[in-house]
Design a protein around this motif. Structure first.
Motif, PDB file in Angstrom:
ATOM      1  N   ALA A 192     107.513  67.010  13.823  1.00 62.78           N
ATOM      2  CA  ALA A 192     108.751  66.441  14.367  1.00 62.78           C
ATOM      3  C   ALA A 192     108.960  66.725  15.850  1.00 62.78           C
ATOM      4  N   TRP A 193     108.353  67.794  16.357  1.00 58.98           N
ATOM      5  CA  TRP A 193     108.582  68.184  17.748  1.00 58.98           C
ATOM      6  C   TRP A 193     107.424  67.678  18.598  1.00 58.98           C
ATOM      7  N   PRO A 194     107.651  66.660  19.437  1.00 55.32           N
ATOM      8  CA  PRO A 194     106.546  66.060  20.207  1.00 55.32           C
ATOM      9  C   PRO A 194     105.757  67.063  21.032  1.00 55.32           C
ATOM     10  N   PHE A 195     106.434  68.038  21.639  1.00 54.60           N
ATOM     11  CA  PHE A 195     105.707  69.020  22.458  1.00 54.60           C
ATOM     12  C   PHE A 195     104.669  69.750  21.625  1.00 54.60           C
TER      13      PHE A 195
ATOM     14  N   LEU B  10     107.009  77.031  11.839  1.00 56.82           N
ATOM     15  CA  LEU B  10     106.310  76.254  12.864  1.00 56.82           C
ATOM     16  C   LEU B  10     105.651  75.036  12.229  1.00 56.82           C
ATOM     17  N   LYS B  11     105.130  75.217  11.033  1.00 61.13           N
ATOM     18  CA  LYS B  11     104.496  74.114  10.306  1.00 61.13           C
ATOM     19  C   LYS B  11     105.503  73.003  10.031  1.00 61.13           C
ATOM     20  N   GLU B  12     106.744  73.371   9.709  1.00 66.03           N
ATOM     21  CA  GLU B  12     107.794  72.376   9.468  1.00 66.03           C
ATOM     22  C   GLU B  12     108.082  71.568  10.736  1.00 66.03           C
TER      23      GLU B  12
ATOM     24  N   ASN C 182     120.106  67.467  22.847  1.00 65.44           N
ATOM     25  CA  ASN C 182     121.084  67.453  21.764  1.00 65.44           C
ATOM     26  C   ASN C 182     121.196  68.803  21.071  1.00 65.44           C
ATOM     27  N   GLY C 183     120.514  69.791  21.604  1.00 60.14           N
ATOM     28  CA  GLY C 183     120.633  71.134  21.064  1.00 60.14           C
ATOM     29  C   GLY C 183     119.597  71.477  20.030  1.00 60.14           C
ATOM     30  N   LYS C 184     119.119  70.500  19.283  1.00 56.14           N
ATOM     31  CA  LYS C 184     118.180  70.797  18.207  1.00 56.14           C
ATOM     32  C   LYS C 184     116.866  71.341  18.732  1.00 56.14           C
ATOM     33  N   GLU C 185     116.446  70.802  19.897  1.00 56.59           N
ATOM     34  CA  GLU C 185     115.165  71.260  20.437  1.00 56.59           C
ATOM     35  C   GLU C 185     115.246  72.695  20.957  1.00 56.59           C
ATOM     36  N   HIS C 186     116.451  73.198  21.078  1.00 53.51           N
ATOM     37  CA  HIS C 186     116.623  74.508  21.684  1.00 53.51           C
ATOM     38  C   HIS C 186     116.972  75.574  20.643  1.00 53.51           C
ATOM     39  N   GLU C 187     116.548  75.342  19.417  1.00 52.43           N
ATOM     40  CA  GLU C 187     116.788  76.336  18.384  1.00 52.43           C
ATOM     41  C   GLU C 187     116.189  77.674  18.816  1.00 52.43           C
ATOM     42  N   GLU C 188     117.011  78.707  18.735  1.00 51.11           N
ATOM     43  CA  GLU C 188     116.585  80.028  19.209  1.00 51.11           C
ATOM     44  C   GLU C 188     115.348  80.517  18.476  1.00 51.11           C
ATOM     45  N   ARG C 189     115.292  80.275  17.191  1.00 51.37           N
ATOM     46  CA  ARG C 189     114.160  80.775  16.420  1.00 51.37           C
ATOM     47  C   ARG C 189     112.858  80.097  16.825  1.00 51.37           C
ATOM     48  N   LEU C 190     112.921  78.772  17.009  1.00 50.69           N
ATOM     49  CA  LEU C 190     111.718  78.026  17.360  1.00 50.69           C
ATOM     50  C   LEU C 190     111.156  78.482  18.702  1.00 50.69           C
ATOM     51  N   PHE C 191     112.027  78.596  19.698  1.00 47.16           N
ATOM     52  CA  PHE C 191     111.564  79.007  21.015  1.00 47.16           C
ATOM     53  C   PHE C 191     111.095  80.448  21.013  1.00 47.16           C
ATOM     54  N   GLY C 192     111.732  81.278  20.192  1.00 47.56           N
ATOM     55  CA  GLY C 192     111.295  82.660  20.075  1.00 47.56           C
ATOM     56  C   GLY C 192     109.891  82.756  19.503  1.00 47.56           C
ATOM     57  N   ILE C 193     109.612  81.920  18.497  1.00 47.85           N
ATOM     58  CA  ILE C 193     108.269  81.899  17.907  1.00 47.85           C
ATOM     59  C   ILE C 193     107.251  81.475  18.952  1.00 47.85           C
ATOM     60  N   LEU C 194     107.594  80.443  19.719  1.00 51.40           N
ATOM     61  CA  LEU C 194     106.654  79.969  20.756  1.00 51.40           C
ATOM     62  C   LEU C 194     106.424  81.039  21.809  1.00 51.40           C
TER      63      LEU C 194
ATOM     64  N   GLU D 150     106.130  61.896  26.216  1.00 48.62           N
ATOM     65  CA  GLU D 150     106.955  62.186  25.039  1.00 48.62           C
ATOM     66  C   GLU D 150     107.122  63.684  24.826  1.00 48.62           C
ATOM     67  N   SER D 151     106.158  64.473  25.303  1.00 52.42           N
ATOM     68  CA  SER D 151     106.210  65.915  25.078  1.00 52.42           C
ATOM     69  C   SER D 151     107.062  66.637  26.117  1.00 52.42           C
ATOM     70  N   MET D 152     107.677  65.912  27.055  1.00 47.71           N
ATOM     71  CA  MET D 152     108.542  66.531  28.052  1.00 47.71           C
ATOM     72  C   MET D 152     109.845  66.997  27.388  1.00 47.71           C
ATOM     73  N   PRO D 153     110.503  68.002  27.949  1.00 47.25           N
ATOM     74  CA  PRO D 153     111.795  68.441  27.403  1.00 47.25           C
ATOM     75  C   PRO D 153     112.836  67.326  27.511  1.00 47.25           C
ATOM     76  N   PRO D 154     113.590  67.054  26.454  1.00 46.34           N
ATOM     77  CA  PRO D 154     114.657  66.039  26.534  1.00 46.34           C
ATOM     78  C   PRO D 154     115.632  66.390  27.657  1.00 46.34           C
ATOM     79  N   GLY D 155     115.946  65.382  28.472  1.00 47.12           N
ATOM     80  CA  GLY D 155     116.871  65.606  29.580  1.00 47.12           C
ATOM     81  C   GLY D 155     116.194  66.003  30.874  1.00 47.12           C
ATOM     82  N   ALA D 156     114.889  66.298  30.815  1.00 45.58           N
ATOM     83  CA  ALA D 156     114.188  66.752  32.024  1.00 45.58           C
ATOM     84  C   ALA D 156     113.604  65.586  32.816  1.00 45.58           C
TER      85      ALA D 156
END
Length: 906
Positions: A779-782, A773-775, A667-679, A617-623
Motif C-alpha cells: 500500500a505504501w508506494p515508497f 511492514l509486510k502489511e 493526510n496523516g496516514k503516511e506519517h504513522e509513528e510506528r511505521l516510520f520508527g520501523i523504517l 509516486e514514491s515521493m512523500p505526499p505534499g512534497a
C-alpha cells in the motif's frame, strides 16, 4: 482480452524480432568471412558456445556486444507496441503512469474538472541532460542504432511483398556491416564538444517533435476521460515543459569546462533555438494561405502590416510582396525578418525591427491567434498555431537552461585566493570557523563594492570561478536570465557554502540578476542537515532582499542520489532522501516559500534510476509543488529519448507523474509513528552492515581486485576524470565508476547490500514489526517501489560470477571473510523481500527474469573472457607495461559489450 495474454504476446514478439535481427547479423558476418564468429555467438539456452576453431576474443566480444544492443532495440520497440495494444484493447488508462490513468484516479477521488484543469498549467517539469561518464557508446554508433530502429519498425508492416521484405533485410544487413566496421568504443577520450553535440541532437531533432506528441497524448487522454474540451484547448492551459543541460556548465571536478566553452555553449544554444523557431514559423506560413478576398481581415490589421513593413525597409517590402493578398503569410514573413535579424545579433535601433526577448514573439503569435479566432478559424489555430506557441514556450530563445555547478571546497580555495589578491591580512578562509565565515560574508553583502581591481589575477580556482561568471554576466546583459539555470553548490554542508556564492556574483556584477543559488545535498549527513541549512539561507536578510518583488519566487533544492548511496547504501540513501524531502517541504511551507526539488538521478537504480512514474509516486505526499527538475544522465538519455515515440512516452510519465503527486496532500496516514520508527530502525541496521563492509581494513584491496575498476579508470567513455582530485581513495572516487565497476563483476551490491541483513534482524528481533511492514509493503508506494528496485538489483546479480571475480583477490582470508558477508546479505535480501511482497519473484517478475534469461549465455562468455584478460593485463602491468597498454582497447571493448548486455553502466 487479459493484460497477461498481451504480455505473453509481447515476450514472444521480442523473441521473434530478435531471432530475425540475429539471423540478419549472422548472415552479414558469414558474408564477410566471419562464419566462426557467427557460430560462436551463444543462443538463449546454450551454456557454452559452439566448439569451433580458435577465434579472436576481440571480435567475439564485439559480436556479442552488438547482439545485446540488437536485443535492447527489440525490447524497446516491443514495449512501444505493447502499450499501443493494451490501450487499444483495454483502454488508455491501462498504461501505468499515463495521463489517462491520472485522470481516472482524480475522478475516482472526486476532483472536479475545473480543479484538474487549473492544476495543469501550474506544472513545470525540466529534464536536465548531462554527459557524465556513463555513455559507453560512440556517437556514430548511436546514429546507427537509430537507423536500425527505423528499419525494424518498417519491417513490421504486414503489407510488404516478399521482394520488399527482402529489400528491408538487405538494408538492415548493410547497416549492420557499417556498425561492425565502425566499432563501439572510444579509442580517444571524447571531447566536450562531442558530448555537447550528442545532447544537441536531442534538443534540436527529438524534443520539438516529442513535445507535439506529448501534448497530443494529454489532449487525447482528456477527451477520452470525458472532460470538458474548453478547459484544455490553448497552450497556456497545458503544463510547462522546459529543458536543461549541464554540458558546458557543470565544472565540479571537470577541469576542461573553461569559461570560453561556457560562452560557446550559450551561443550555440541560442542559435539552435532561433533556428527551431524559424522552422516553425515557415511551416506555419505554409499552412496559413488565407486570401484577403475570402476572409474579412480587420482594416487596422492590414494597416499595421504596412507600418511594420515600412519599419523593416527593403526586407519589409519584400516580405509583403512575396505573398500578395495573403495577409497572414505577410504577417509571418515580417516575423521571419525580425527573427532573422535577432539571429544575426542585429539588435540595435528600433525594437520593432527585431525580437529583443521571446515575449515579443509570443505577443505576435497571440495576436495571430486572436485574428484566427476572429475569423472563426479556431480549429486551424489549435492545429497549426498551437505547435509554434508551445515550441516558443518550451525553448524560448535559449533552447535549454544551462546550470552552473561547482564544488564547495573549490569555492573555498577561490575565496582564499580573492582575499589574498585583494590584500586582506587574514585570507585563510578555508580554515575559518562557520561563525567567522558568516560574520565576514554578512558584512560584505551589506557593502556594494568588489574585492578586486579589474583584470586582477588571483589564482587558478578564483580565475575560473570569476571567469565563467563573467561569461554569464555578459550573456545576461545581452539576453536576460532565461538561458541560465541555477548556480549549484556541490557538497553543500553549511549556510556559508551558499552565501559565499553571492560574493562571487557581486564581484562580477550579477548581484541584481537574482540568479538562483542552489544547495546540492549529497551525503547522508548533508541530507539530514539540509532543512536547517535551507531555513537559515531563506531567513538571511540578503536572501530575503533578493526575494522581494519576485511573486514567482521558487527556491530550488538539489538532492544527490549518488554520494548518499556510496556513503550509506541504497536503503539508507532512499530513506534519508525521503525524510529530507518531507522536512525541507515543511520548512518551505512554514516560511511561505515554494520549493522546486531537483533530483540528481543517475541511470542505475543505485543512483536513483528506474521508471519515472514509479519514482515520482514514491515521493512523500505534499512534497511535490508541481515544479520539478530531474537529471537524465549518460546512456539513460539514449534509452529514454532515442526516438520521438519513446521520448514522448517518458516525457508523459514525467509530466503526468508530477501532476498526480502535486494533487496529493498529506493526510496523516503516511506519517504513522510506528511505521516510520520501523523504517528508522531498519535503515540504521542496514547502514551499520554497509559500513561494516566498506570500513573493513582490507575492503579497498578486495574491491580493487574483485572488480575492473582499474580498467574503468583507463576508459575513454567520458570527458571527465574518474576521480575528482586524482587521489586513489574511496572518498575521491566518483559514484559513477563505483557503481559501474560493481555492476561489471555482477555483484551489484551498491543496489542492495545491507538490506538483507537488516530485514533478517528485524524479523528475528521484532517479528511483529516485520509483519506490520509486510502489511504496508503493497500500500505504501515508497516501500513498494524501493523493495522492487532492490530486488531488481539482486535478480541482476549473479553469485557464480561474483565468485569468479572474487578469485582474483590474492588474499584468501580476506576473500573468504568478505564474500561470506556479501553472500549472506544477498540470500537474505532475496528471501525476505519475497516474504514482504507475499509472492515469489518467479511469479511476480516474469519479464525481468525473461530479460535475464535471454542474456545469460552471452554474458557468461564475456565474463569468462573478461576475467582471463583482466588477469593477464594486471600481470603485464607489472612486467611489461607496453604490452599491457596494447591490451587496453580489448578490455574496454569487453566493458562496453557487458554494459550493453546488462543494460547498465554507472
Amino acid at each position: 482480452m487479459d493484460k497477461t495474454i498481451l504480455e505473453q504476446e509481447g515476450l514472444q514478439k521480442i523473441r521473434n524480432d530478435f531471432a530475425y535481427l540475429m539471423n540478419s547479423f549472422k548472415e552479414m558476418l558469414v558474408s564477410l568471412g566471419e562464419a566462426d564468429i557467427a557460430a560462436m555467438i551463444p543462443l538463449e539456452n546454450e551454456d557454452t558456445p559452439k566448439t569451433v576453431q580458435q577465434v579472436s576474443n576481440q571480435k567475439l566480444a564485439q559480436a556479442i556486444g552488438m547482439s545485446f544492443e540488437l536485443l535492447n532495440l527489440v525490447e524497446e520497440n516491443a514495449a512501444t507496441q505493447f502499450r499501443r495494444k493494451t490501450e487499444t484493447k483495454l483502454g488508455l488508462e491501462t498504461t501505468r503512469g499515463s495521463w489517462a490513468e491520472t485522470f481516472a484516479l482524480w475522478k475516482q477521488a472526486g476532483h472536479d474538472p475545473q480543479k484538474m484543469a487549473s492544476l495543469l498549467p501550474q506544472i513545470t517539469v525540466t529534464p536536465v541532460l548531462t554527459a557524465h561518464p556513463t555513455e559507453a557508446k560512440r556517437l556514430t554508433v548511436l546514429d546507427i542504432h537509430r537507423e536500425l530502429y527505423v528499419l525494424l519498425v518498417k519491417h513490421e508492416n504486414p503489407l510488404w511483398s516478399a521482394s520488399e521484405k527482402a529489400g528491408i533485410k538487405k538494408d538492415i544487413k548493410i547497416v549492420l556491416e557499417r556498425w561492425w566496421r565502425t566499432g563501439e568504443i572510444y579509442l580517444q577520450k571524447p571531447r566536450l564538444e562531442d558530448e555537447r553535440s550528442n545532447l544537441m541532437h536531442y534538443f534540436v531533432n527529438v524534443f520539438p517533435e516529442a513535445l507535439e506528441l506529448t501534448d497530443q497524448r494529454l489532449l487525447n487522454a482528456w477527451q477520452y476521460s470525458g472532460l470538458p474540451t474548453n478547459l484544455l484547448a490553448w497552450p497556456e492551459q497545458f503544463p510547462k515543459l522546459q529543458f536543461g543541460s549541464w554540458v558546458g556548465g557543470d565544472r565540479d571536478g571537470h577541469p576542461f569546462v573553461t569559461p570560453q566553452f561556457t560562452a560557446d555553449t550559450l551561443a550555440l544554444h541560442r542559435q539552435a533555438a532561433l533556428k527551431i523557431l524559424r522552422k516553425e514559423l515557415v511551416q506555419l506560413a505554409k499552412a496559413l494561405s488565407f486570401s484577403e478576398f475570402l476572409n474579412p481581415f480587420p482594416e487596422d490589421f492590414l494597416g499595421e502590416l504596412q507600418r511594420q513593413a515600412a519599419a523593416l525597409g527593403t526586407e519589409g517590402r519584400a516580405a509583403l510582396e512575396r505573398n500578395p493578398s495573403e495577409p497572414l503569410r505577410q504577417m509571418l514573413n515580417l516575423m521571419l525578418v525580425r527573427l532573422d535579424r535577432t539571429a544575426q545579433e542585429n539588435l540595435g535601433g528600433d525594437e520593432n525591427t527585431f525580437y529583443k526577448q521571446p515575449e515579443a514573439l509570443a505577443k505576435d503569435l497571440t495576436n495571430l491567434r486572436a485574428l484566427l479566432v476572429g475569423l472563426k478559424a479556431e480549429n486551424i489555430a489549435k492545429h497549426h498555431l498551437f505547435r509554434a506557441e508551445r515550441t516558443l514556450a518550451s525553448f524560448g530563445f535559449h533552447l535549454a537552461k544551462l546550470d552552473i555547478r561547482q564544488n564547495s571546497a573549490y569555492h573555498e580555495i577561490a575565496m582564499e585566493q580573492i582575499l589574498k589578491a585583494s590584500g586582506a591580512e587574514d585570507h585563510a578562509y578555508g580554515s575559518w570557523s562557520e561563525e567567522k565565515r558568516l560574520v565576514f560574508i554578512h558584512a560584505e553583502l551589506e557593502r556594494n563594492r568588489p574585492f578586486l581591481v579589474a583584470h586582477t589575477r588571483c589564482g587558478e580556482e578564483a580565475d575560473n570561478v570569476l571567469g565563467y561568471l563573467k561569461v554569464v554576466k555578459k550573456y545576461v546583459d545581452g539576453y536576460g536570465t532565461a538561458g541560465i539555470g541555477s548556480v549549484i553548490v556541490s557538497m553543500t554542508r553549511s549556510l556559508s557554502d551558499l552565501l559565499v556564492v553571492h560574493l562571487f556574483l557581486r564581484e562580477v556584477g550579477l548581484k541584481e540578476a537574482k540568479l538562483s543559488v542552489v544547495p546540492l545535498l549529497e551525503t547522508i549527513d548533508d541530507l539530514m542537515a539540509g532543512p536547517d541549512i535551507l531555513e537559515a539561507f531563506l531567513g538571511h536578510p540578503f536572501v530575503q532582499e533578493q526575494r522581494e518583488g519576485k511573486t514567482d519566487f521558487v527556491q530550488e533544492v538539489m538532492l544527490g542520489y549518488s554520494d548518499s548511496n556510496k556513503d550509506g547504501g541504497i536503503l539508507t540513501s532512499k530513506w534519508n532522501i525521503y525524510r529530507a524531502e518531507e522536512k525541507l517541504t515543511q520548512t518551505g511551507n512554514r516560511l511561505g516559500v515554494k520549493l522546486r526539488f531537483f533530483h540528481g538521478r543517475g541511470g542505475t537504480i543505485s543512483r536513483g534510476g528506474g521508471k519515472i512514474h514509479r519514482f515520482l509516486e514514491s515521493m512523500p505526499p505534499g512534497a511535490m509543488s508541481g515544479d520539478v527538475k530531474m537529471t537524465v544522465q549518460g546512456e539513460t538519455i539514449a534509452n529514454q529519448f532515442a526516438n520521438r515515440i519513446n521520448a514522448s512516452y517518458n516525457l508523459e510519465m514525467f509530466l503526468s507523474g508530477t501532476a498526480r503527486q502535486a494533487m496529493l496532500r498529506p493526510n496523516g496516514k503516511e506519517h504513522e509513528e510506528r511505521l516510520f520508527g520501523i523504517l528508522d530502525s531498519l535503515v540504521n541496521s542496514s547502514r551499520e552492515q554497509y559500513r561494516r563492509l566498506l570500513d573493513h581494513p582490507k575492503f579497498i584491496s578486495f574491491y580493487s581486485q574483485a572488480t575492473p575498476i582499474d580498467v574503468l579508470e583507463q576508459s575513454k567513455i567520458g570527458s571527465r576524470p574518474a576521480r575528482r582530485t586524482g587521489q586513489r581513495s574511496l572518498n575521491d572516487l566518483r559514484s559513477i565508476p563505483w557503481v559501474f565497476s560493481w555492476n561489471q563483476s555482477r555483484f551489484n551490491l551498491t543496489g542492495w547490500y545491507g538490506t538483507g541483513t537488516a530485514l533478517r534482524k528485524l524479523k528475528e528481533q521484532q517479528p511483529n514489526d516485520f509483519n506490520f511492514l509486510k502489511e504496508k509493503a503493497a500500500a505504501w508506494p515508497f516501500l513498494k517501489f524501493g523493495l522492487i528496485q532492490i530486488e531488481t538489483n539482486l535478480l541482476n546479480s549473479n553469485t557464480r560470477i561474483m565468485q569468479v571475480f572474487a578469485e582474483l583477490v590474492a588474499d584468501t582470508e580476506t576473500r573468504a571473510s568478505l564474500m561470506e558477508m556479501i553472500l549472506a546479505d544477498y540470500h537474505s535480501g532475496l528471501e525476505h523481500i519475497e516474504e514482504l511482497m507475499g509472492e515469489r519473484a518467479s511469479e511476480r517478475r516474469v519479464s525481468r527474469l525473461e530479460n535475464n534469461k535471454l542474456r545469460k549465455a552471452s554474458l557468461d562468455v564475456l565474463h569468462r573472457i573478461q576475467v582471463a584478460s583482466l588477469t593477464e593485463w594486471r600481470s603485464l602491468r607489472e612486467t611489461d607495461p607496453e604490452a599491457a597498454n596494447a591490451m587496453l582497447p580489448n578490455l574496454l571493448l569487453l566493458v562496453n559489450a557487458l554494459a550493453g548486455g546488462l543494460k547498465a553502466t554507472g
